[in-house]
Design a protein around this motif. Sequence first.
Motif, PDB file in Angstrom:
ATOM      1  N   VAL A  84       0.842  -1.192   0.000  1.00  0.00           N
ATOM      2  CA  VAL A  84       0.000   0.000   0.000  1.00  0.00           C
ATOM      3  C   VAL A  84       0.880   1.246   0.000  1.00  0.00           C
ATOM      4  N   HIS A  85       0.227   2.387  -0.269  1.00  0.00           N
ATOM      5  CA  HIS A  85       0.865   3.705  -0.164  1.00  0.00           C
ATOM      6  C   HIS A  85      -0.132   4.597   0.573  1.00  0.00           C
ATOM      7  N   LEU A  86      -0.065   4.582   1.887  1.00  0.00           N
ATOM      8  CA  LEU A  86      -1.094   5.238   2.688  1.00  0.00           C
ATOM      9  C   LEU A  86      -1.167   6.738   2.453  1.00  0.00           C
ATOM     10  N   SER A  87      -0.066   7.383   2.159  1.00  0.00           N
ATOM     11  CA  SER A  87      -0.066   8.840   2.034  1.00  0.00           C
ATOM     12  C   SER A  87      -0.384   9.325   0.625  1.00  0.00           C
ATOM     13  N   GLY A  88      -0.789   8.401  -0.264  1.00  0.00           N
ATOM     14  CA  GLY A  88      -1.145   8.779  -1.627  1.00  0.00           C
ATOM     15  C   GLY A  88      -2.612   8.545  -1.912  1.00  0.00           C
ATOM     16  N   ASP A  89      -3.123   9.234  -2.922  1.00  0.00           N
ATOM     17  CA  ASP A  89      -4.501   9.067  -3.377  1.00  0.00           C
ATOM     18  C   ASP A  89      -4.514   8.894  -4.888  1.00  0.00           C
ATOM     19  N   PRO A  90      -5.523   8.227  -5.434  1.00  0.00           N
ATOM     20  CA  PRO A  90      -5.471   7.846  -6.847  1.00  0.00           C
ATOM     21  C   PRO A  90      -5.583   8.992  -7.836  1.00  0.00           C
ATOM     22  N   ASP A  91      -6.222  10.089  -7.468  1.00  0.00           N
ATOM     23  CA  ASP A  91      -6.433  11.168  -8.422  1.00  0.00           C
ATOM     24  C   ASP A  91      -5.485  12.350  -8.206  1.00  0.00           C
ATOM     25  N   LEU A 107      -1.252  13.674   7.291  1.00  0.00           N
ATOM     26  CA  LEU A 107      -2.679  13.753   7.586  1.00  0.00           C
ATOM     27  C   LEU A 107      -3.492  12.926   6.592  1.00  0.00           C
ATOM     28  N   VAL A 108      -3.104  12.982   5.328  1.00  0.00           N
ATOM     29  CA  VAL A 108      -3.758  12.137   4.323  1.00  0.00           C
ATOM     30  C   VAL A 108      -3.571  10.666   4.685  1.00  0.00           C
ATOM     31  N   GLY A 109      -2.357  10.315   5.108  1.00  0.00           N
ATOM     32  CA  GLY A 109      -2.077   8.939   5.502  1.00  0.00           C
ATOM     33  C   GLY A 109      -2.906   8.495   6.684  1.00  0.00           C
TER      34      GLY A 109
END
Length: 423
Positions: A84-91, A107-109
């Motif tokens: 996984v990459h908890l601090s990333g988002d797909p868009d 915070l994103v993570g």
Amino acid sequence: MRHFALAAGLACAIAAPASAETVTIHAGRLIADPGRPVIGPATITVIDGRITAIAEGLAPPAAGTRLIDLSSKTVLPGLIDTHVHLSGDPDDDYRNQAVDSDEWATLVGARNARATVRAGFTTVRDLGSGPLVGFALRRATAEGAIPGPRILSSGPAISTIGGHGDVSGFRPEVLAVLGSGNTCTGAEECAARVREFSRAGADVIKITATGGVLSQQARGLGQHFTDAEMKAIVDTAHGLGLKVAAHAHSARGIEAAARAGVDSIEHGTFADGEAIRVMKTNGATLVPTLMAFTGIRERLGKGIYTPTVEAKVRQTLGEVGKAARAARAAGVPVVFGTDAAVFEHGRNAEELALLVEHAGMSPAEAITSATTAAAHLLGLDSEIGRIAPGYSADIIAVSGDPLRDVRTLEKVEFVMVRGRTIE
């Protein structure tokens, strides 16, 4: 109350401090280990975050204990996502790298960690984050500061200059500022980079052995590190007690990484017979990340990816699941991992149905890949992946029977991590 044997020593109770909290869990059906028979109604005792006993039947809780009634549910070990990459988002736009701070990434993570654990994933391996972001999240979930899974973190991936994992797509002066010290050239420098990441607190070393799909570099998906550089990375990591996960797409890049001794091949998209043979010979595991292909397919042609990325996406979509099926047929272990962040966090369990559909696994085999097999890859066989005395109380529950319909696990209704109930 008669205790029964799930494995050697299962009936043994474990002593706990007198002040520890005791929790009694009533399970309607218990899949303590997806490789073993299902058990009827059972009582699980948890003391101070660890499973201490399992007994047949629904035993009344002792005075002063907390009862969790899952008598109408199927109870099984918490799931494990090894990629996984908890601090990333797909868009995310790649240009956000020049705007967003590491504090924001953390915070994103934290938000994504909560979504992940609520989906039933009680352990994850975070394979690529800001230099200290993954380590901060690891500590926060371990100490209960935020709800989330147990986290093993690599920190940034070790990459070649200008290759996948290096910052690209910006002016030279911006690249100089955004670089995270994760690149290396030559065996000596690459070995030093491993030692630096070990010193920083990495649980695992991640390398980008080949080009990648979502980076802005247009250098294809072939081998990036030299054979000597990969060997230096692996030997140094193993000498420090760290496993190595290699992002790898092309057949020859996969073969070179496996020959260097990496512990897992991540993606493995174009693995051919020779690459798989070398993987088997050298004991490498395949983590096929089939949900990553779902994520990129859903975004293709919608203006989310640059033309450079879209061209690489189109190269991969016809290969989904082929390597996983071939690897299984050859006896190479195939372990659950999703590449969450390429799709929305919290959808991780959709990988299970893809393993059944594309890799030819049974539901029990798919669940095994996300429990005992994943625990083995992470080196945590005696800690997670089963419901057994001595193991961490990482427990989930669902309605229905996931051994008949693995999609049942896409709707997890109860989650406990380290003995803490997640709301």
